[in-house]
Design an enzyme around this catalytic site. Structure first.
Site, PDB file in Angstrom:
ATOM      1  N   THR A 250      -8.180 -17.478 -11.541  1.00  0.00           N
ATOM      2  CA  THR A 250      -7.538 -18.423 -12.156  1.00  0.00           C
ATOM      3  C   THR A 250      -8.512 -19.587 -12.110  1.00  0.00           C
ATOM      4  O   THR A 250      -9.020 -20.474 -13.138  1.00  0.00           O
ATOM      5  CB  THR A 250      -6.232 -19.162 -11.241  1.00  0.00           C
TER       6      THR A 250
ATOM      7  N   GLY B 217      -2.962   3.185 -11.170  1.00  0.00           N
ATOM      8  CA  GLY B 217      -1.681   3.020 -12.372  1.00  0.00           C
ATOM      9  C   GLY B 217      -1.857   1.841 -13.012  1.00  0.00           C
ATOM     10  O   GLY B 217      -1.622   1.915 -14.538  1.00  0.00           O
TER      11      GLY B 217
ATOM     12  N   ASP C  25      -6.614   2.146  -1.249  1.00  0.00           N
ATOM     13  CA  ASP C  25      -7.083   3.641  -1.163  1.00  0.00           C
ATOM     14  C   ASP C  25      -8.460   3.639  -1.579  1.00  0.00           C
ATOM     15  O   ASP C  25      -9.163   4.508  -1.231  1.00  0.00           O
ATOM     16  CB  ASP C  25      -6.311   4.389  -2.378  1.00  0.00           C
TER      17      ASP C  25
ATOM     18  N   HIS D 124       3.296   0.876   5.733  1.00  0.00           N
ATOM     19  CA  HIS D 124       2.735  -0.125   5.118  1.00  0.00           C
ATOM     20  C   HIS D 124       2.391  -1.361   5.892  1.00  0.00           C
ATOM     21  O   HIS D 124       1.984  -2.359   5.243  1.00  0.00           O
ATOM     22  CB  HIS D 124       4.151  -0.691   4.311  1.00  0.00           C
TER      23      HIS D 124
HETATM   24  O1  F6P Z   1      -1.892   3.154  -3.931  1.00  0.00           O
HETATM   25  C1  F6P Z   1      -1.895   2.306  -2.916  1.00  0.00           C
HETATM   26  C2  F6P Z   1      -0.741   2.898  -1.667  1.00  0.00           C
HETATM   27  O2  F6P Z   1      -0.870   2.051  -0.752  1.00  0.00           O
HETATM   28  C3  F6P Z   1      -1.005   4.217  -1.588  1.00  0.00           C
HETATM   29  O3  F6P Z   1      -1.994   4.461  -0.409  1.00  0.00           O
HETATM   30  C4  F6P Z   1       0.368   4.599  -1.072  1.00  0.00           C
HETATM   31  O4  F6P Z   1       0.643   5.928  -1.098  1.00  0.00           O
HETATM   32  C5  F6P Z   1       1.375   3.811  -1.923  1.00  0.00           C
HETATM   33  O5  F6P Z   1       0.498   3.022  -2.373  1.00  0.00           O
HETATM   34  C6  F6P Z   1       2.646   3.638  -1.326  1.00  0.00           C
HETATM   35  O6  F6P Z   1       3.263   3.090  -2.365  1.00  0.00           O
HETATM   36  P1  F6P Z   1       5.010   2.429  -2.321  1.00  0.00           P
HETATM   37  O7  F6P Z   1       4.755   1.236  -1.418  1.00  0.00           O
HETATM   38  O8  F6P Z   1       5.218   2.498  -3.537  1.00  0.00           O
HETATM   39  O9  F6P Z   1       5.531   3.391  -1.337  1.00  0.00           O
END
Ligand code: F6P
Length: 308
Positions: A9, A89, A113, A238
């Site tokens: 930005t 992705g 990752d 997470h």
């Molecule tokens: O690609 C990043 C990532 O953190 C991966 O390491 C993990 O498998 C995935 O996302 C988890 O995704 P979600 O939060 O959709 O379960």
């Protein structure tokens, strides 16, 4: 992510460009959830985890119809170019979109990752690594006091960077990573090498793996095949994706975000910004996504050597 949003930005505004923030990634581009962005919109966010723009996994954008809607919304909004911050992705989506429509797209590698080819590091990786360290340092206390074997599962989908470098940094005894699992039975190798011979406790970092199974899979095997071990499993999940970004990640995001605007101003398209030997590089989407980022055998050897 926020440090990257701020950098894109501010660098754009500095160079006289107008900026719009697209909420929830490609979903917001389809549903027209788009905000005018001024410099103040990104004030005070460099230290925050997550993303102020929010994010989403968007099935619709994987279809030609979805991408057509996204393109129409873009035109309607007067958007001429896209900066996409994300992982494999997101950049795959950008690559297809740029092939179908004449839209300059620049990628900024944002994923814990670290699995994008052409950049030494991706935004978020260092922060996640430090979170893993903090957790493993704490787990070590129980492992040592109780003489236990811990399997700690970390993220990384199909890449073992978090597991391997996390293990080296935490002084763990071993890492089980996808890059090597087709060649050897890593658990058997660990046990065979007597990884617990000179120690009373052990910590093994395991990269998550949907097909083979993660830490649970190995814990079950050990319980069956080597019942003498007192095994525990921790899945960090997470926790690894949140929290204050490290200095390294903030600087990286700032540089890669600013570089994305440089790329647009130089009329580059369909490249990802990256860092290589501390220099900014531009990596074609095709390479960044398709090429497997190599895992250094040297790292595997360092872990093995130092965990005796
Ligand atoms: O690609 C990043 C990532 O953190 C991966 O390491 C993990 O498998 C995935 O996302 C988890 O995704 P979600 O939060 O959709 O379960």
């Amino acid at each position: 992510m926020n440090a990257a949003i701020r950098a894109v930005t501010r660098a754009a505004i500095f160079n006289g460009l107008e900026v719009k923030g697209i909420c929830r990634g490609y979903r917001g581009l389809i549903t027209n959830e788009i905000l005018e962005f001024k410099s103040q919109n990104v004030s005070n966010i460099i230290q925050m985890g997550g993303t102020i723009l929010k994010t989403a996994r968007c099935k619709e954008f994987t279809t030609p119809e979805g991408r057509k809607t996204a393109y129409d919304v873009m035109k309607q909004q007067g958007i001429d170019a896209l900066v996409v911050i994300g992982g494999d992705g997101s950049l795959t989506g950008a690559r297809i979109f740029a092939q179908e429509y004449d839209v300059p797209c620049i990628g900024v590698p944002g994923t814990i990752d670290n699995d994008l080819y052409g950049t030494d590091s991706t935004i978020g990786y260092d922060t996640a690594l430090n979170t893993i360290l903090e957790a493993v340092d704490k787990i070590r206390d129980t492992a040592t006091s109780h003489d236990r074997l811990f399997f700690v599962e970390v993220m990384g989908r199909d890449a073992g960077f978090l597991a391997l470098n996390g293990a080296i940094a935490a002084g763990a005894e071993a890492a089980i990573i996808p890059e090597f699992d087709t060649k050897v039975d890593q658990l058997e190798e660990l046990i065979k090498n007597g990884f617990r011979k000179s120690k009373n406790s052990s910590i093994v970092l395991v990269a998550e793996n949907e097909t083979r199974g993660g830490a649970m899979h190995y814990a079950k095997r050990v319980k069956n095949e080597y019942p003498q071990y007192d095994v525990r499993v921790i899945i960090l999940g997470h926790v690894q994706r949140g929290g204050r970004p490290t200095a390294y990640d903030r600087i990286l995001a700032s540089r890669l975000g600013a570089a994305a605007i440089d790329a647009l101003r130089e009329d580059q398209r369909n490249v990802m910004t990256g860092i290589n030997n501390d220099e900014i590089v531009y990596v074609p989407f095709s390479k960044a996504i398709k090429k497997n980022k190599p895992m250094k055998k040297e790292l595997v050897n360092v872990l093995k050597t130092l965990s005796i």
